[in-house]
Design an enzyme around this catalytic site. Sequence first.
Site, PDB file in Angstrom:
ATOM      1  N   GLU A 118       0.779  -1.308   0.113  1.00 21.79           N
ATOM      2  CA  GLU A 118       0.074  -0.064  -0.104  1.00 21.79           C
ATOM      3  C   GLU A 118       0.976   1.251  -0.085  1.00 21.79           C
ATOM      4  O   GLU A 118       1.934   1.314   0.807  1.00 21.79           O
ATOM      5  CB  GLU A 118      -0.834   0.093   1.395  1.00 21.79           C
ATOM      6  CG  GLU A 118      -2.069  -0.970   1.112  1.00 21.79           C
ATOM      7  CD  GLU A 118      -2.983  -1.441   2.392  1.00 21.79           C
ATOM      8  OE1 GLU A 118      -4.028  -1.806   2.310  1.00 21.79           O
ATOM      9  OE2 GLU A 118      -2.094  -1.510   3.327  1.00 21.79           O
ATOM     10  N   CYS A 131       3.411   8.517   1.253  1.00 23.21           N
ATOM     11  CA  CYS A 131       3.834   7.589   2.188  1.00 23.21           C
ATOM     12  C   CYS A 131       4.092   6.199   1.362  1.00 23.21           C
ATOM     13  O   CYS A 131       3.121   5.626   0.927  1.00 23.21           O
ATOM     14  CB  CYS A 131       2.824   7.215   3.362  1.00 23.21           C
ATOM     15  SG  CYS A 131       3.290   6.337   4.481  1.00 23.21           S
ATOM     16  N   CYS A 138       6.726  -6.903   7.264  1.00 21.99           N
ATOM     17  CA  CYS A 138       8.073  -6.410   7.941  1.00 21.99           C
ATOM     18  C   CYS A 138       8.520  -7.409   8.805  1.00 21.99           C
ATOM     19  O   CYS A 138       7.629  -8.440   9.464  1.00 21.99           O
ATOM     20  CB  CYS A 138       7.303  -5.185   8.927  1.00 21.99           C
ATOM     21  SG  CYS A 138       8.779  -4.326   9.959  1.00 21.99           S
ATOM     22  N   CYS A 142       6.498  -4.779  16.110  1.00 23.13           N
ATOM     23  CA  CYS A 142       6.199  -3.560  16.981  1.00 23.13           C
ATOM     24  C   CYS A 142       4.691  -3.731  17.323  1.00 23.13           C
ATOM     25  O   CYS A 142       3.812  -4.185  16.626  1.00 23.13           O
ATOM     26  CB  CYS A 142       6.204  -2.360  16.455  1.00 23.13           C
ATOM     27  SG  CYS A 142       8.050  -2.001  15.794  1.00 23.13           S
ATOM     28  N   CYS A 145       1.582  -1.968  15.920  1.00 25.06           N
ATOM     29  CA  CYS A 145       1.560  -1.745  14.462  1.00 25.06           C
ATOM     30  C   CYS A 145       0.950  -2.889  13.692  1.00 25.06           C
ATOM     31  O   CYS A 145       1.255  -4.113  13.770  1.00 25.06           O
ATOM     32  CB  CYS A 145       2.897  -1.553  13.973  1.00 25.06           C
ATOM     33  SG  CYS A 145       3.135  -1.363  12.124  1.00 25.06           S
ATOM     34  N   GLY A 198       6.915  -1.804   6.292  1.00 24.15           N
ATOM     35  CA  GLY A 198       8.227  -2.352   6.349  1.00 24.15           C
ATOM     36  C   GLY A 198       9.262  -1.343   6.948  1.00 24.15           C
ATOM     37  O   GLY A 198       8.923  -0.381   7.218  1.00 24.15           O
ATOM     38  N   GLU A 199      10.563  -2.053   7.055  1.00 22.54           N
ATOM     39  CA  GLU A 199      11.704  -1.339   7.809  1.00 22.54           C
ATOM     40  C   GLU A 199      12.721  -0.939   6.725  1.00 22.54           C
ATOM     41  O   GLU A 199      13.348  -1.646   6.099  1.00 22.54           O
ATOM     42  CB  GLU A 199      12.331  -1.879   8.920  1.00 22.54           C
ATOM     43  CG  GLU A 199      13.461  -1.557   9.364  1.00 22.54           C
ATOM     44  CD  GLU A 199      13.464  -0.195   9.975  1.00 22.54           C
ATOM     45  OE1 GLU A 199      12.624   0.255  10.601  1.00 22.54           O
ATOM     46  OE2 GLU A 199      14.246   0.544   9.280  1.00 22.54           O
ATOM     47  N   SER A 230      11.806   6.812   7.950  1.00 23.73           N
ATOM     48  CA  SER A 230      11.351   6.572   9.251  1.00 23.73           C
ATOM     49  C   SER A 230      12.028   5.266   9.389  1.00 23.73           C
ATOM     50  O   SER A 230      11.704   4.210   8.773  1.00 23.73           O
ATOM     51  CB  SER A 230       9.862   6.598   9.394  1.00 23.73           C
ATOM     52  OG  SER A 230       9.764   6.042  10.747  1.00 23.73           O
ATOM     53  N   SER A 252      11.173   6.050  15.170  1.00 23.61           N
ATOM     54  CA  SER A 252       9.962   5.557  15.859  1.00 23.61           C
ATOM     55  C   SER A 252      10.470   5.236  17.370  1.00 23.61           C
ATOM     56  O   SER A 252      10.968   4.077  17.673  1.00 23.61           O
ATOM     57  CB  SER A 252       9.558   4.305  15.408  1.00 23.61           C
ATOM     58  OG  SER A 252       9.114   4.584  14.003  1.00 23.61           O
ATOM     59  N   PHE A 253      10.582   6.366  18.311  1.00 20.98           N
ATOM     60  CA  PHE A 253      11.111   6.315  19.418  1.00 20.98           C
ATOM     61  C   PHE A 253      10.154   5.527  20.426  1.00 20.98           C
ATOM     62  O   PHE A 253      10.142   4.479  20.891  1.00 20.98           O
ATOM     63  CB  PHE A 253      11.439   7.702  20.056  1.00 20.98           C
ATOM     64  CG  PHE A 253      12.521   7.760  20.898  1.00 20.98           C
ATOM     65  CD1 PHE A 253      13.731   7.409  20.722  1.00 20.98           C
ATOM     66  CD2 PHE A 253      12.549   8.156  22.383  1.00 20.98           C
ATOM     67  CE1 PHE A 253      14.926   7.345  21.353  1.00 20.98           C
ATOM     68  CE2 PHE A 253      13.368   7.977  23.151  1.00 20.98           C
ATOM     69  CZ  PHE A 253      14.587   7.658  22.683  1.00 20.98           C
ATOM     70  N   ASN A 329      -3.756   4.650  16.239  1.00 21.62           N
ATOM     71  CA  ASN A 329      -4.744   4.360  15.124  1.00 21.62           C
ATOM     72  C   ASN A 329      -5.125   3.008  15.479  1.00 21.62           C
ATOM     73  O   ASN A 329      -4.233   2.043  15.392  1.00 21.62           O
ATOM     74  CB  ASN A 329      -4.183   4.694  13.922  1.00 21.62           C
ATOM     75  CG  ASN A 329      -3.891   6.204  13.712  1.00 21.62           C
ATOM     76  OD1 ASN A 329      -4.590   6.965  13.752  1.00 21.62           O
ATOM     77  ND2 ASN A 329      -2.839   6.411  12.883  1.00 21.62           N
ATOM     78  N   CYS A 372      -1.281   5.909   9.791  1.00 21.58           N
ATOM     79  CA  CYS A 372      -0.094   5.207  10.297  1.00 21.58           C
ATOM     80  C   CYS A 372      -0.301   3.880  11.098  1.00 21.58           C
ATOM     81  O   CYS A 372      -1.262   4.007  11.832  1.00 21.58           O
ATOM     82  CB  CYS A 372       0.583   6.382  11.127  1.00 21.58           C
ATOM     83  SG  CYS A 372       1.034   7.478  10.614  1.00 21.58           S
TER      84      CYS A 372
END
Length: 395
Positions: A118, A131, A138, A142, A145, A198-199, A230, A252-253, A329, A372
């Site tokens: 996407e 985006c 991924c 996380c 997510c 993805g990372e 990111s 992404s803290f 979200n 997100c």
Amino acid sequence: MSDAPQNPITQDVLTLPRKAEEGGRRNLVGLTREGLREALIAAGTPEKQARMRAGQVWQWIYQKGVRDFDAMTNLAKPYRALLVENFTIKVPEIVRRDVSSDGTRKYLLRIAGGHEVEAVYIPEESRGTLCVSSQVGCTLTCSFCHTGTQRLVRNLTAGEIVGQIMVARDDLGEWPLPGRNPKDEQRLLSNVVLMGMGEPLYNFENVRDAMKIAMDGEGISLSRRRITLSTSGVVPEIARTAAEIGCLLAVSFHATTDEVRDRLVPINKKWNIAALIEALRAYPKATNSERITFEYVMLKGINDSDEDAHRLIELIRGIPAKINLIPFNEWPGAPYERSSNNRIRAFADIVYKAGYASPVRTPRGEDIMAACGQLKSETERARKARRTAPAETPA
Ligand code: SAH
Ligand code: SF4
């Protein structure tokens, strides 16, 4: 701690074999300038002409948005025939396009192998941001997510990454007319964030090549300052991002103690907060005009206390930074709740008073699951539904 990236699955396994392309014809989208020159030589272009030919083909593809070799009118007919015989100009196919009530557009795109990813276009008054995804799924998990619940299928190729920008420009009707070069702020697609599925730092080379193509002045011509990558915190690759891409960085803290960050962003077990902060301090591109964005998802009762806000300020002291607060979200089955507006405001206030910009990200495209962390392709959803259906049927 090792210096090498610890991607659990090697890139060789993940990268698409070249010949998986149409009848052996190679896709030119995603090749670097040098790669394009070499491909043209391999197909019979005399070496002396190759640089010029590569420049011409490059402009047709990336400046004019042309997908058909026969439209490349400054090339002689026999040369166009040679190109047709050897190459394709392929971008991902739009399988579905959802338009949110707020104008956000979510594209479901099909790529080679039948996989789907996407991309989301977010229009704002002074800019339009795409985006972009870097992987199908991924490898990281996380816990807040949606993409993290989908196992990794494969890395996207450079062509599939830059192809997302090209597809969005097609859909927006934004290939510039000859002689017109609108200013960045007048473009519909003016910014790119690598914040989709993805990372990106676990697919470094493909992301880098794709962004170099997007930044090339004779093509899509996005300024490096309008691209933000990111990462969840792949520490050994952070310095490379500055050196080899030169774009802005977001991290992404999401937590201020290792205990909580281990749970939210499990890569923290490999590179903890101290290691991450050290890499960010050394990020050569971090200046007051190019600050690092700290993304911080607001999860009720998990990471949103005043103490967290104060700890965050202490941790990042001295780093040119802005804190982007992201209201969580929700997605079906998510184990967290969004912090209240009052809580988010109080948190933002503490950070702001300490001298950091602390914008709260307005969720966009929620009605189409485009916000997100909500991205997850339809095929994967359908596959999972099929797998789990029998177990969910009441006895
Ligand atoms: N893998 C990269 C980039 C993709 S995620 C990374 O993790 O940074 C893009 C951003 O969306 C990250 O900051 C991520 O933490 C955040 N995000 C993920 N799930 C979310 C959710 N459900 N609600 C709000 N933000 C989320
Ligand atoms: Fe992967 Fe980023 Fe989602 Fe974590 S937040 S699972 S790194 S896409």
